[in-house]
Write a protein that holds these residues in place. Sequence first.
Motif, PDB file in Angstrom:
ATOM      1  N   VAL A 232       0.853  -1.188   0.000  1.00  0.00           N
ATOM      2  CA  VAL A 232       0.000   0.000   0.000  1.00  0.00           C
ATOM      3  C   VAL A 232       0.887   1.236   0.000  1.00  0.00           C
ATOM      4  CG1 VAL A 232      -1.853   1.231   1.182  1.00  0.00           C
ATOM      5  CG2 VAL A 232      -1.757  -1.276   1.284  1.00  0.00           C
ATOM      6  N   MET A 233       0.634   2.147  -0.957  1.00  0.00           N
ATOM      7  CA  MET A 233       1.411   3.375  -1.042  1.00  0.00           C
ATOM      8  C   MET A 233       0.535   4.591  -0.775  1.00  0.00           C
ATOM      9  SD  MET A 233       4.190   2.836  -4.104  1.00  0.00           S
ATOM     10  CE  MET A 233       4.928   4.422  -3.652  1.00  0.00           C
ATOM     11  N   HIS A 234       1.143   5.595  -0.133  1.00  0.00           N
ATOM     12  CA  HIS A 234       0.449   6.836   0.208  1.00  0.00           C
ATOM     13  C   HIS A 234       1.458   7.962   0.179  1.00  0.00           C
ATOM     14  CE1 HIS A 234      -2.375   9.587   1.930  1.00  0.00           C
ATOM     15  NE2 HIS A 234      -1.763   9.669   3.106  1.00  0.00           N
ATOM     16  N   GLN A 235       1.186   8.966  -0.648  1.00  0.00           N
ATOM     17  CA  GLN A 235       2.037  10.156  -0.750  1.00  0.00           C
ATOM     18  C   GLN A 235       3.503   9.790  -0.984  1.00  0.00           C
ATOM     19  OE1 GLN A 235       1.138  12.522   2.765  1.00  0.00           O
ATOM     20  NE2 GLN A 235      -0.781  13.254   1.874  1.00  0.00           N
ATOM     21  N   GLY A 236       3.716   8.831  -1.885  1.00  0.00           N
ATOM     22  CA  GLY A 236       5.067   8.480  -2.294  1.00  0.00           C
ATOM     23  C   GLY A 236       5.803   7.522  -1.391  1.00  0.00           C
ATOM     24  N   GLY A 242       2.521  -6.923   2.809  1.00  0.00           N
ATOM     25  CA  GLY A 242       2.489  -8.264   3.383  1.00  0.00           C
ATOM     26  C   GLY A 242       1.612  -9.178   2.552  1.00  0.00           C
ATOM     27  N   PRO A 243       1.421 -10.418   3.030  1.00  0.00           N
ATOM     28  CA  PRO A 243       0.513 -11.337   2.343  1.00  0.00           C
ATOM     29  C   PRO A 243      -0.875 -10.721   2.211  1.00  0.00           C
ATOM     30  CG  PRO A 243       1.784 -12.487   4.021  1.00  0.00           C
ATOM     31  CD  PRO A 243       2.048 -11.025   4.221  1.00  0.00           C
ATOM     32  N   ALA A 244      -1.533 -10.980   1.086  1.00  0.00           N
ATOM     33  CA  ALA A 244      -2.829 -10.361   0.818  1.00  0.00           C
ATOM     34  C   ALA A 244      -3.830 -10.635   1.936  1.00  0.00           C
ATOM     35  CB  ALA A 244      -3.369 -10.851  -0.523  1.00  0.00           C
ATOM     36  N   ALA A 245      -3.899 -11.880   2.379  1.00  0.00           N
ATOM     37  CA  ALA A 245      -4.876 -12.227   3.414  1.00  0.00           C
ATOM     38  C   ALA A 245      -4.662 -11.412   4.682  1.00  0.00           C
ATOM     39  CB  ALA A 245      -4.796 -13.722   3.721  1.00  0.00           C
ATOM     40  N   GLN A 246      -3.397 -11.161   5.013  1.00  0.00           N
ATOM     41  CA  GLN A 246      -3.087 -10.390   6.226  1.00  0.00           C
ATOM     42  C   GLN A 246      -3.486  -8.937   6.065  1.00  0.00           C
ATOM     43  OE1 GLN A 246       0.971 -10.806   7.910  1.00  0.00           O
ATOM     44  NE2 GLN A 246       1.060  -8.564   7.859  1.00  0.00           N
ATOM     45  N   VAL A 247      -3.108  -8.333   4.935  1.00  0.00           N
ATOM     46  CA  VAL A 247      -3.412  -6.912   4.722  1.00  0.00           C
ATOM     47  C   VAL A 247      -4.913  -6.692   4.623  1.00  0.00           C
ATOM     48  CG1 VAL A 247      -3.117  -4.967   3.139  1.00  0.00           C
ATOM     49  CG2 VAL A 247      -1.181  -6.485   3.629  1.00  0.00           C
ATOM     50  N   LEU A 248      -5.629  -7.619   3.981  1.00  0.00           N
ATOM     51  CA  LEU A 248      -7.058  -7.456   3.782  1.00  0.00           C
ATOM     52  C   LEU A 248      -7.865  -7.665   5.063  1.00  0.00           C
ATOM     53  CD1 LEU A 248      -7.377  -9.344   0.381  1.00  0.00           C
ATOM     54  CD2 LEU A 248      -7.698  -6.885   0.731  1.00  0.00           C
ATOM     55  N   THR A 249      -7.406  -8.537   5.927  1.00  0.00           N
ATOM     56  CA  THR A 249      -8.198  -8.870   7.122  1.00  0.00           C
ATOM     57  C   THR A 249      -7.688  -8.220   8.400  1.00  0.00           C
ATOM     58  OG1 THR A 249      -6.907 -10.888   7.543  1.00  0.00           O
ATOM     59  CG2 THR A 249      -8.857 -11.095   6.128  1.00  0.00           C
ATOM     60  N   ASP A 250      -6.417  -7.814   8.409  1.00  0.00           N
ATOM     61  CA  ASP A 250      -5.847  -7.223   9.623  1.00  0.00           C
ATOM     62  C   ASP A 250      -4.918  -6.067   9.266  1.00  0.00           C
ATOM     63  OD1 ASP A 250      -5.251  -6.844  12.300  1.00  0.00           O
ATOM     64  OD2 ASP A 250      -3.648  -8.349  12.306  1.00  0.00           O
ATOM     65  N   PRO A 251      -5.454  -5.030   8.606  1.00  0.00           N
ATOM     66  CA  PRO A 251      -4.608  -3.904   8.194  1.00  0.00           C
ATOM     67  C   PRO A 251      -4.031  -3.183   9.400  1.00  0.00           C
ATOM     68  CG  PRO A 251      -6.923  -3.350   7.936  1.00  0.00           C
ATOM     69  CD  PRO A 251      -6.875  -4.817   8.275  1.00  0.00           C
ATOM     70  N   HIS A 253      -2.253  -0.043   9.086  1.00  0.00           N
ATOM     71  CA  HIS A 253      -2.104   1.401   8.894  1.00  0.00           C
ATOM     72  C   HIS A 253      -3.475   2.050   8.694  1.00  0.00           C
ATOM     73  CE1 HIS A 253      -0.712   5.248   7.177  1.00  0.00           C
ATOM     74  NE2 HIS A 253       0.457   4.966   7.733  1.00  0.00           N
ATOM     75  N   ASP A 254      -3.644   3.242   9.223  1.00  0.00           N
ATOM     76  CA  ASP A 254      -4.925   3.946   9.107  1.00  0.00           C
ATOM     77  C   ASP A 254      -5.315   4.155   7.641  1.00  0.00           C
ATOM     78  OD1 ASP A 254      -5.243   4.090  11.822  1.00  0.00           O
ATOM     79  OD2 ASP A 254      -4.491   6.148  12.008  1.00  0.00           O
ATOM     80  N   TYR A 255      -4.339   4.455   6.799  1.00  0.00           N
ATOM     81  CA  TYR A 255      -4.649   4.687   5.387  1.00  0.00           C
ATOM     82  C   TYR A 255      -5.171   3.412   4.728  1.00  0.00           C
ATOM     83  CZ  TYR A 255      -3.906   5.837   0.452  1.00  0.00           C
ATOM     84  OH  TYR A 255      -4.077   6.047  -0.899  1.00  0.00           O
ATOM     85  N   THR A 256      -4.570   2.270   5.048  1.00  0.00           N
ATOM     86  CA  THR A 256      -5.049   0.991   4.525  1.00  0.00           C
ATOM     87  C   THR A 256      -6.472   0.731   4.984  1.00  0.00           C
ATOM     88  OG1 THR A 256      -2.785   0.149   4.665  1.00  0.00           O
ATOM     89  CG2 THR A 256      -4.527  -1.458   4.298  1.00  0.00           C
ATOM     90  N   ARG A 257      -6.729   0.973   6.248  1.00  0.00           N
ATOM     91  CA  ARG A 257      -8.086   0.761   6.774  1.00  0.00           C
ATOM     92  C   ARG A 257      -9.082   1.673   6.071  1.00  0.00           C
ATOM     93  NH1 ARG A 257      -5.205  -0.411  11.778  1.00  0.00           N
ATOM     94  NH2 ARG A 257      -5.058   1.807  12.302  1.00  0.00           N
ATOM     95  N   SER A 258      -8.669   2.900   5.772  1.00  0.00           N
ATOM     96  CA  SER A 258      -9.566   3.831   5.080  1.00  0.00           C
ATOM     97  C   SER A 258      -9.894   3.342   3.672  1.00  0.00           C
ATOM     98  CB  SER A 258      -8.915   5.217   5.014  1.00  0.00           C
ATOM     99  OG  SER A 258      -9.689   6.103   4.237  1.00  0.00           O
ATOM    100  N   LEU A 259      -8.887   2.868   2.943  1.00  0.00           N
ATOM    101  CA  LEU A 259      -9.129   2.341   1.594  1.00  0.00           C
ATOM    102  C   LEU A 259     -10.053   1.126   1.641  1.00  0.00           C
ATOM    103  CD1 LEU A 259      -5.609   2.512  -0.119  1.00  0.00           C
ATOM    104  CD2 LEU A 259      -7.540   4.059  -0.429  1.00  0.00           C
ATOM    105  N   LEU A 260      -9.844   0.275   2.621  1.00  0.00           N
ATOM    106  CA  LEU A 260     -10.662  -0.934   2.718  1.00  0.00           C
ATOM    107  C   LEU A 260     -12.109  -0.615   3.066  1.00  0.00           C
ATOM    108  CD1 LEU A 260      -8.169  -3.362   4.466  1.00  0.00           C
ATOM    109  CD2 LEU A 260      -9.310  -3.753   2.277  1.00  0.00           C
TER     110      LEU A 260
END
Length: 273
Positions: A232-236, A242-251, A253-260
Amino acid sequence: MNGPVNDTPILAIRDLQIDAVPAGGPPRRLVDGVSLSVAAGEVLGIVGQSGSGKSLSAFAVARLLPDGVRLAAGSVHLGGQRIDDLDEGRMRALRGGRIGFVFQDPLSSFNPVRTIGSILIESIRRHQRLDAKSARALAVEMLTRMRLPGKDACVDAYPHQLSGGQRQRAMIALALANGPDLLIADEPTTALDPTIQLQILALLKQQTAGRASILITHDFSVAAAICNQIAVMHQGRLVESGPAAQVLTDPQHDYTRSLLRHARLAPAATGEA
């Protein structure tokens, strides 16, 4: 979802820094300190909103940066070989050969006055030692694998004669025609309706099995469909990976959670296209 075939990176990016260099002004940092790797069998989704630096980071791999933008620091290795310092002739040999590209808008990426087949044949003959007849046969084979219709799978069609989904299938055929080690797909489904999006994602998943792939997207639902690794990238900057399952189910970073929160996660692509 299958995991990587092995842990040896096909692509390794280390401490990437990319600057905009305006005429008469100081450089402005667009990408700062990004490190990523992709192994054979991995599909890495680089996710972020417009301006996050995701496309710049991926296309810096083959030095396809826009005018006024430069690679300021860092290194890029493909198959263990450093490539960011290659001369333009050797880099050109990698593009379309060991590195394949699927662009966002195939209508503007294809030459409108040339047939789909002639474009594939030119690329095949540039990177492989094949005569014109053999190159055409391979072009037809690749287009047939992408399930384009007709006896010769639209090899003699012009880009405007194909639908958006068919043009994207032809672009995937072009990207894979020379057996690249690495595939980079930049927002490959953005301009397509949802049903066609799922078909193209399934096709990408099916046809890229076993190779290293990068999928650039602003949409977590697209990444969730075929990626087994997510960055996940934000402002450069890279803010989470990490593994997709981990990022999707247990993000983490606040920015990741916002996108999800704003994503509508679709069923994973099945491979049936």
